[in-house]
Design a protein around this motif. Structure first.
Motif, PDB file in Angstrom:
ATOM      1  N   ASN A 198       0.734  -1.299  -0.120  1.00  0.00           N
ATOM      2  CA  ASN A 198      -0.119   0.093  -0.125  1.00  0.00           C
ATOM      3  C   ASN A 198       0.751   1.353  -0.132  1.00  0.00           C
ATOM      4  OD1 ASN A 198      -2.492  -1.468   0.004  1.00  0.00           O
ATOM      5  ND2 ASN A 198      -2.592  -1.598   2.229  1.00  0.00           N
ATOM      6  N   ALA A 199       2.145   0.871   0.763  1.00  0.00           N
ATOM      7  CA  ALA A 199       2.892   2.424   0.810  1.00  0.00           C
ATOM      8  C   ALA A 199       3.450   2.747  -0.515  1.00  0.00           C
ATOM      9  CB  ALA A 199       3.994   2.034   1.902  1.00  0.00           C
ATOM     10  N   LYS A 200       3.842   1.704  -1.311  1.00  0.00           N
ATOM     11  CA  LYS A 200       4.224   1.745  -2.667  1.00  0.00           C
ATOM     12  C   LYS A 200       3.516   2.549  -3.715  1.00  0.00           C
ATOM     13  CE  LYS A 200       7.266  -2.431  -2.720  1.00  0.00           C
ATOM     14  NZ  LYS A 200       7.551  -3.693  -3.142  1.00  0.00           N
ATOM     15  N   LYS A 201       2.188   2.520  -3.389  1.00  0.00           N
ATOM     16  CA  LYS A 201       1.011   3.272  -4.230  1.00  0.00           C
ATOM     17  C   LYS A 201       0.780   4.362  -3.579  1.00  0.00           C
ATOM     18  CE  LYS A 201      -1.083  -1.233  -5.234  1.00  0.00           C
ATOM     19  NZ  LYS A 201      -2.169  -2.164  -4.955  1.00  0.00           N
ATOM     20  N   HIS A 202       0.755   4.598  -2.178  1.00  0.00           N
ATOM     21  CA  HIS A 202       0.183   5.709  -1.766  1.00  0.00           C
ATOM     22  C   HIS A 202       1.222   6.737  -0.812  1.00  0.00           C
ATOM     23  CE1 HIS A 202      -3.742   4.295  -3.341  1.00  0.00           C
ATOM     24  NE2 HIS A 202      -3.326   3.192  -2.656  1.00  0.00           N
ATOM     25  N   LEU A 203       1.977   5.882  -0.107  1.00  0.00           N
ATOM     26  CA  LEU A 203       2.863   6.752   0.843  1.00  0.00           C
ATOM     27  C   LEU A 203       4.440   6.151   0.817  1.00  0.00           C
ATOM     28  CD1 LEU A 203       0.548   6.258   4.131  1.00  0.00           C
ATOM     29  CD2 LEU A 203       0.953   8.375   2.831  1.00  0.00           C
ATOM     30  N   PRO A 204       5.010   6.761  -0.290  1.00  0.00           N
ATOM     31  CA  PRO A 204       6.412   6.135  -0.713  1.00  0.00           C
ATOM     32  C   PRO A 204       7.278   6.388   0.519  1.00  0.00           C
ATOM     33  CG  PRO A 204       5.567   7.661  -2.366  1.00  0.00           C
ATOM     34  CD  PRO A 204       4.464   7.658  -1.237  1.00  0.00           C
ATOM     35  N   GLN A 205       7.124   7.408   1.062  1.00  0.00           N
ATOM     36  CA  GLN A 205       7.674   8.096   2.445  1.00  0.00           C
ATOM     37  C   GLN A 205       7.990   6.900   3.671  1.00  0.00           C
ATOM     38  OE1 GLN A 205       5.287   9.635   1.669  1.00  0.00           O
ATOM     39  NE2 GLN A 205       3.997  10.280   3.559  1.00  0.00           N
ATOM     40  N   ASN A 206       6.956   6.183   3.425  1.00  0.00           N
ATOM     41  CA  ASN A 206       7.064   5.220   4.586  1.00  0.00           C
ATOM     42  C   ASN A 206       7.904   3.941   4.143  1.00  0.00           C
ATOM     43  OD1 ASN A 206       5.632   6.605   6.077  1.00  0.00           O
ATOM     44  ND2 ASN A 206       3.393   5.617   5.866  1.00  0.00           N
ATOM     45  N   ILE A 207       8.103   3.720   3.054  1.00  0.00           N
ATOM     46  CA  ILE A 207       8.802   2.193   2.673  1.00  0.00           C
ATOM     47  C   ILE A 207       9.969   2.045   3.239  1.00  0.00           C
ATOM     48  CG2 ILE A 207       9.811   1.327   0.503  1.00  0.00           C
ATOM     49  CD1 ILE A 207       7.689   2.604  -1.262  1.00  0.00           C
ATOM     50  N   PRO A 208      10.958   2.764   3.535  1.00  0.00           N
ATOM     51  CA  PRO A 208      12.082   2.277   4.467  1.00  0.00           C
ATOM     52  C   PRO A 208      11.901   1.686   5.516  1.00  0.00           C
ATOM     53  CG  PRO A 208      12.708   4.681   3.278  1.00  0.00           C
ATOM     54  CD  PRO A 208      11.276   4.262   3.088  1.00  0.00           C
ATOM     55  N   LEU A 209      11.007   2.490   6.287  1.00  0.00           N
ATOM     56  CA  LEU A 209      10.552   2.127   7.756  1.00  0.00           C
ATOM     57  C   LEU A 209       9.966   0.725   7.774  1.00  0.00           C
ATOM     58  CD1 LEU A 209      10.413   2.598  10.861  1.00  0.00           C
ATOM     59  CD2 LEU A 209       8.132   3.655  10.252  1.00  0.00           C
ATOM     60  N   LEU A 210       8.928   0.637   6.848  1.00  0.00           N
ATOM     61  CA  LEU A 210       8.255  -0.588   6.709  1.00  0.00           C
ATOM     62  C   LEU A 210       9.238  -1.900   6.156  1.00  0.00           C
ATOM     63  CD1 LEU A 210       5.102   0.240   5.037  1.00  0.00           C
ATOM     64  CD2 LEU A 210       5.381  -0.595   7.241  1.00  0.00           C
ATOM     65  N   LYS A 211      10.137  -1.580   5.213  1.00  0.00           N
ATOM     66  CA  LYS A 211      11.132  -2.559   4.826  1.00  0.00           C
ATOM     67  C   LYS A 211      12.133  -2.917   6.090  1.00  0.00           C
ATOM     68  CE  LYS A 211      11.766  -1.890   0.035  1.00  0.00           C
ATOM     69  NZ  LYS A 211      12.693  -1.381  -1.223  1.00  0.00           N
ATOM     70  N   ASP A 212      12.587  -2.057   7.076  1.00  0.00           N
ATOM     71  CA  ASP A 212      13.203  -2.297   8.211  1.00  0.00           C
ATOM     72  C   ASP A 212      12.380  -3.162   9.064  1.00  0.00           C
ATOM     73  OD1 ASP A 212      15.487  -1.010   7.536  1.00  0.00           O
ATOM     74  OD2 ASP A 212      14.984   1.087   8.734  1.00  0.00           O
ATOM     75  N   GLU A 213      11.153  -3.073   9.442  1.00  0.00           N
ATOM     76  CA  GLU A 213      10.309  -3.706  10.227  1.00  0.00           C
ATOM     77  C   GLU A 213      10.188  -5.065   9.475  1.00  0.00           C
ATOM     78  OE1 GLU A 213       6.376  -2.186  11.448  1.00  0.00           O
ATOM     79  OE2 GLU A 213       7.446   0.091  11.398  1.00  0.00           O
ATOM     80  N   LEU A 214      10.192  -5.475   8.352  1.00  0.00           N
ATOM     81  CA  LEU A 214       9.974  -6.497   7.708  1.00  0.00           C
ATOM     82  C   LEU A 214      11.175  -7.337   7.914  1.00  0.00           C
ATOM     83  CD1 LEU A 214       8.252  -6.230   4.070  1.00  0.00           C
ATOM     84  CD2 LEU A 214       7.599  -7.724   6.090  1.00  0.00           C
ATOM     85  N   GLU A 215      12.328  -6.761   7.937  1.00  0.00           N
ATOM     86  CA  GLU A 215      13.661  -7.574   8.007  1.00  0.00           C
ATOM     87  C   GLU A 215      13.633  -8.086   9.540  1.00  0.00           C
ATOM     88  OE1 GLU A 215      17.224  -5.582   6.950  1.00  0.00           O
ATOM     89  OE2 GLU A 215      16.394  -4.952   5.009  1.00  0.00           O
ATOM     90  N   LYS A 216      13.341  -7.109  10.383  1.00  0.00           N
ATOM     91  CA  LYS A 216      13.174  -7.588  11.754  1.00  0.00           C
ATOM     92  C   LYS A 216      12.308  -8.587  11.939  1.00  0.00           C
ATOM     93  CE  LYS A 216      14.443  -2.935  13.762  1.00  0.00           C
ATOM     94  NZ  LYS A 216      13.928  -1.769  14.180  1.00  0.00           N
ATOM     95  N   LYS A 217      11.215  -8.677  11.214  1.00  0.00           N
ATOM     96  CA  LYS A 217      10.252  -9.742  11.479  1.00  0.00           C
ATOM     97  C   LYS A 217      10.747 -11.070  10.898  1.00  0.00           C
ATOM     98  CE  LYS A 217       6.967  -8.330  13.177  1.00  0.00           C
ATOM     99  NZ  LYS A 217       6.840  -8.184  14.697  1.00  0.00           N
TER     100      LYS A 217
END
Length: 195
Positions: free
Chosen positions: A103-122
């Motif tokens: 969803n961030a890729k489509k609507h909120l590109p500024q949130n992508i780095p934070l979400l990628k970090d969270e995915l890596e931690k998970k």
């Protein structure tokens, strides 16, 4: 603390004087004498084992002495209900984060780095459970006499490294490690080739 245990016990920390055919599901288990039964926990310590004990652990099994045979000591996180439910929860969180990333890729590109970090931690948290057998250890302090089984399950390839004790002898702690395209059970040198 329980003196004699014969039924089923589910708890965080179990201290049992005599396990007599009962079943224990816990995080940490300490048993003084085991006369058969089954234990499923992250960390298991048993002072004296007779016959027909099955121990399933994800992190450590420590046995002071084995006085009988037909005991089975297994490293396999899949036998622990707590590990299974935690893994299910982490997988659900991972799916939700992945959806948020799309969803961030489509609507909120500024949130992508934070979400990628969270995915890596998970992913790291999931792998800490799924690959715990590489950090696990089975220690048997006194010489082993008779037939007992030491097993490390490697779920990612659906196979096990198994060692059967026969001769009376002392062992260094049992561990596994990856070496190229093989997984080796130390100190006995049992090997499993990766597909």
């Amino acid at each position: 603390k329980i003196n004699r245990h014969k039924g089923t016990l589910r708890c965080h920390k179990a201290e049992i004087n005599s396990l007599e055919g009962g079943t224990i599901y816990a995080t940490n288990v300490t048993v003084n004498a085991a006369l058969g039964g089954q234990i499923c926990a992250e960390h298991v310590t048993v002072k004296s084992v007779k016959h027909n004990l099955k121990v399933f652990a994800s992190k450590s099994i420590t046995i002071e002495r084995i006085l009988g045979e037909d005991n089975h000591f297994v490293i396999d996180y899949r036998k622990l209900p707590t590990a299974q439910s935690k893994l299910q929860f982490l997988n659900e969180e991972y799916e939700e984060l992945n959806e948020n990333l799309e969803n961030a890729k489509k609507h909120l590109p500024q949130n992508i780095p934070l979400l990628k970090d969270e995915l890596e931690k998970k992913v790291e948290e999931i792998n800490a459970i799924k690959l715990c057998h590489y950090d696990a250890v089975i220690t048997i302090m006194a010489p082993v006499n008779g037939l007992n089984i030491i097993e490390f399950v490697v779920p990612e390839i659906k196979q096990s490294l198994i060692y059967r004790t026969i001769d009376a002898k002392t062992f260094e702690p049992f561990t596994i490690h990856k070496s190229g395209d093989t997984i080796v059970l130390e100190p006995v040198g049992v090997e499993l080739y990766l597909p």
